[in-house]
Scaffold this motif. Structure first.
Motif, mmCIF file in Angstrom:
data_model
loop_
_atom_site.group_PDB
_atom_site.id
_atom_site.type_symbol
_atom_site.label_atom_id
_atom_site.label_comp_id
_atom_site.label_asym_id
_atom_site.label_seq_id
_atom_site.Cartn_x
_atom_site.Cartn_y
_atom_site.Cartn_z
ATOM 1 N N GLY A 1 0.794 -1.227 0.000
ATOM 2 C CA GLY A 1 0.000 0.000 0.000
ATOM 3 C C GLY A 1 0.823 1.271 0.000
ATOM 4 N N ILE B 1 -15.368 -4.211 0.182
ATOM 5 C CA ILE B 1 -14.484 -3.289 0.894
ATOM 6 C C ILE B 1 -15.233 -2.287 1.777
ATOM 7 C CG2 ILE B 1 -12.677 -3.524 -0.830
ATOM 8 C CD1 ILE B 1 -13.460 -0.801 -1.923
ATOM 9 N N GLU B 2 -16.564 -2.245 1.681
ATOM 10 C CA GLU B 2 -17.295 -1.383 2.614
ATOM 11 C C GLU B 2 -17.292 -1.963 4.032
ATOM 12 O OE1 GLU B 2 -20.668 -3.689 0.437
ATOM 13 O OE2 GLU B 2 -18.632 -2.980 0.065
ATOM 14 N N ASP C 1 -9.346 -4.313 -0.152
ATOM 15 C CA ASP C 1 -9.122 -3.798 -1.499
ATOM 16 C C ASP C 1 -7.816 -4.364 -2.051
ATOM 17 O OD1 ASP C 1 -9.437 -2.149 -3.823
ATOM 18 O OD2 ASP C 1 -8.071 -0.682 -2.937
ATOM 19 N N ASP D 1 -4.033 2.141 -1.635
ATOM 20 C CA ASP D 1 -5.247 1.344 -1.790
ATOM 21 C C ASP D 1 -6.284 1.812 -0.786
ATOM 22 O OD1 ASP D 1 -4.730 -0.002 0.737
ATOM 23 O OD2 ASP D 1 -3.216 -1.167 -0.333
ATOM 24 N N ARG D 2 -7.424 1.147 -0.804
ATOM 25 C CA ARG D 2 -8.525 1.520 0.094
ATOM 26 C C ARG D 2 -8.659 0.546 1.264
ATOM 27 N NH1 ARG D 2 -13.413 2.255 -4.042
ATOM 28 N NH2 ARG D 2 -12.264 0.573 -5.097
ATOM 29 N N GLY D 3 -7.547 -0.043 1.667
ATOM 30 C CA GLY D 3 -7.567 -0.932 2.819
ATOM 31 C C GLY D 3 -7.153 -2.350 2.480
ATOM 32 N N ARG E 1 -15.108 -2.772 6.879
ATOM 33 C CA ARG E 1 -13.759 -2.288 7.209
ATOM 34 C C ARG E 1 -12.889 -3.352 7.850
ATOM 35 N NH1 ARG E 1 -11.113 0.593 11.270
ATOM 36 N NH2 ARG E 1 -12.899 0.523 12.667
#
Length: 268
Positions: free
Chosen positions: A38, A170-171, A71, A66-68, A173
């Motif tokens: 990341g 990915i929503e 992701d 990235d988004r976590g 967490r």
């Protein structure tokens, strides 16, 4: 049969080397390693580049924001070419040189869609000190309404089935692994095989084991996932798994005491 091992990293220079060395030690399996970083700033990328030639073409890697975690796992799945996909994060490593071969062997049966095993949590500063033994033996899909899942770091699945059920959401967490497994095992009823051995070792302190707030988020996300997929549960039912977690910790301590007692007895 080829296995794609996905490792997600972010500022993991202190631990990634152990993960890589444990992969190099695996025997009897055709594997590729996919590292999704990341955009680390601590030397993780330098470490990856240091080991790159030793892979002899079996490494794919990328470094970008990235988004976590989930992701990043999805990015790794998109890069994967193996018949089977598993996640070995940068806090984790294979316990034995034959861990991966044990996880892959059941896939010789074409009816098996996923395999999982047991997991050991260890102290981050003492990798020989087991804090908790996570046994997946109790798992049944029906127990997911209590929040139970097989040890996710040991979970390996056919790539074609991942395409069918979809990627990690990915929503979610922290508990996207729970929602993913709920779809795979409870909704789609994928046939699984359990290997009754501790094949993966995980350092405590990751995002899903970090304090009260993370457990509150996990509870909310478990409730959300179950509601979304029409699985009846509630706060009280989901809380029951924490009772079992206490049992696991106590069981681990008893095992360690017995082991030390036997060692001391043999040394007399």
């Amino acid at each position: 049969m080829k296995v794609s091992i996905i490792t997600v990293t972010y500022n993991s220079v202190q631990t990634l080397g152990d993960t890589i060395k444990s992969i190099f030690s695996q025997t009897g399996v055709d594997w590729e390693h996919i590292i999704v970083d990341g955009a680390s700033t601590d030397g993780t990328v330098d470490l990856i580049q240091h080991y790159e030639t030793q892979y002899q073409g079996r490494l794919k890697w990328t470094s970008a924001p990235d988004r976590g975690i989930y992701d990043a796992i999805n990015k790794g799945i998109a890069m994967a070419e193996g018949d089977v996909v598993g996640v070995l994060n940068s806090d984790d490593f294979y316990k034995y040189e034959w861990s991966l071969s044990r996880l892959v062997a059941p896939f010789r049966d074409e009816a098996i869609g996923a395999v999982y095993a047991d997991l050991e949590y260890v102290h981050p500063n003492d990798l020989n000190r087991c804090i908790r033994y996570y046994s997946s033996a109790i798992f049944r899909p029906s127990l997911m309404r209590l929040g139970f899942i097989p040890a996710h770091p040991t979970f390996y699945m056919r790539r074609e089935l991942i395409k069918q059920i979809g990627l990690y959401r990915i929503e979610y967490r922290i508990a996207a692994d729970f929602e993913f497994l709920l779809r795979a095992l409870y909704i789609h009823k994928i046939k699984t095989y359990y290997v009754s051995e501790p094949l993966i070792t995980m350092r405590v302190g990751g995002i899903s084991t970090s304090g009260v707030e993370s457990h509150k988020t996990i509870m909310k996300e478990h409730l959300k996932a179950c509601k979304e997929h029409g699985v009846y549960t509630n706060f009280v039912i989901l809380s029951l798994r924490y009772v079992y977690k206490i049992y696991e910790v106590l069981y681990t301590r008893i095992r360690i005491k017995k082991k030390l007692k036997n060692i001391n007895g043999n040394n007399r």
